[in-house]
Motif scaffolding. Structure first.
Motif, PDB file in Angstrom:
ATOM      1  N   VAL A 131      78.872  31.888  58.051  1.00 17.33           N
ATOM      2  CA  VAL A 131      79.151  30.483  57.773  1.00 17.33           C
ATOM      3  C   VAL A 131      78.941  29.657  59.040  1.00 17.33           C
ATOM      4  N   VAL A 152      79.794  26.305  60.486  1.00 19.07           N
ATOM      5  CA  VAL A 152      80.756  25.231  60.204  1.00 19.07           C
ATOM      6  C   VAL A 152      80.649  24.171  61.282  1.00 19.07           C
ATOM      7  N   TYR A 207      83.834  21.698  51.854  1.00 22.40           N
ATOM      8  CA  TYR A 207      83.521  22.750  50.884  1.00 22.40           C
ATOM      9  C   TYR A 207      82.036  23.072  50.965  1.00 22.40           C
ATOM     10  N   SER A 208      81.712  24.346  50.795  1.00 22.28           N
ATOM     11  CA  SER A 208      80.311  24.751  50.755  1.00 22.28           C
ATOM     12  C   SER A 208      79.777  24.634  49.333  1.00 22.28           C
ATOM     13  N   THR A 209      78.481  24.785  49.216  1.00 28.72           N
ATOM     14  CA  THR A 209      77.903  24.984  47.892  1.00 28.72           C
ATOM     15  C   THR A 209      78.280  26.408  47.464  1.00 28.72           C
ATOM     16  N   VAL A 259      78.152  30.220  46.771  1.00 25.00           N
ATOM     17  CA  VAL A 259      77.478  31.354  47.400  1.00 25.00           C
ATOM     18  C   VAL A 259      77.445  32.471  46.365  1.00 25.00           C
ATOM     19  N   VAL A 280      75.586  30.384  54.766  1.00 27.27           N
ATOM     20  CA  VAL A 280      75.796  29.029  54.261  1.00 27.27           C
ATOM     21  C   VAL A 280      76.129  28.123  55.451  1.00 27.27           C
ATOM     22  N   THR A 281      75.699  26.859  55.341  1.00 30.88           N
ATOM     23  CA  THR A 281      76.043  25.838  56.330  1.00 30.88           C
ATOM     24  C   THR A 281      76.921  24.814  55.631  1.00 30.88           C
ATOM     25  N   MET A 282      77.977  24.405  56.313  1.00 28.61           N
ATOM     26  CA  MET A 282      78.906  23.448  55.706  1.00 28.61           C
ATOM     27  C   MET A 282      79.518  22.558  56.763  1.00 28.61           C
ATOM     28  N   SER A 283      80.159  21.488  56.289  1.00 28.25           N
ATOM     29  CA  SER A 283      80.756  20.518  57.195  1.00 28.25           C
ATOM     30  C   SER A 283      82.139  20.100  56.703  1.00 28.25           C
TER      31      SER A 283
END
Length: 153
Positions: free
Chosen positions: A37, A39, A125-127, A129, A139-142
């Motif tokens: 991940v 973040v 929240y991520s998309t 997986v 996954v990349t998330m913010s």
């Protein structure tokens, strides 16, 4: 009576060993799952006192709140790469092996209790997986919003 209790304990031990062996056989067929991940945080949400904030990153089934894998660190560590793997469970019967789809949640709070909600809490929240394409996912998330899941009194 002693013989009866002894027989019951032997029977129970045998059943527990068989159950454990079956569980190990079922998970031995599946390779260990992990999610890398990336973040980050929206710059406008980064507090000046980020060293005092706790960062929780966890994977859960979509719509569920129980973590299947979790990480705890400091908000000041962001941006960062965190690897969630199936050995990072809270409950042994809830691991990454139990879900084909997960969502990664990254939450930061000043509270030392992850269950205590505050209007200052921030979250991302991520998309979804999906492990159908393999046991190792990325996954990349913010963290990009305030936590709207506050309990109303």
């Amino acid at each position: 009576m002693k013989n009866f209790l002894f027989l019951c304990s032997v029977l129970l031990s045998t059943l527990l060993m068989q159950s454990s062996a079956q569980s190990q056989e079922q998970t031995a067929d599946k390779p260990d799952r992990k999610i890398t991940v990336q973040v980050n945080i929206a710059p406008k949400l980064m507090p000046n006192d980020a060293d005092d904030w706790v960062l929780y990153v966890y994977a859960s089934k979509p719509g569920a709140r129980l973590p299947l894998a979790n990480f705890k660190g400091k908000l000041s560590q962001l941006p960062s790469e965190i690897v969630l793997h199936q050995s990072m469970y809270l409950l042994p019967h809830l691991t990454l092996q139990q879900a084909e789809n997960v969502v990664i949640v990254a939450k930061a709070t000043k509270s030392k209790n992850p269950h205590q909600k505050s209007p200052d809490d921030i979250i991302g929240y991520s998309t979804s997986v999906n492990f159908e394409s393999g046991p190792h996912q990325s996954v990349t998330m913010s963290i990009d919003q305030h936590d709207k899941a506050l309990v109303q009194k």
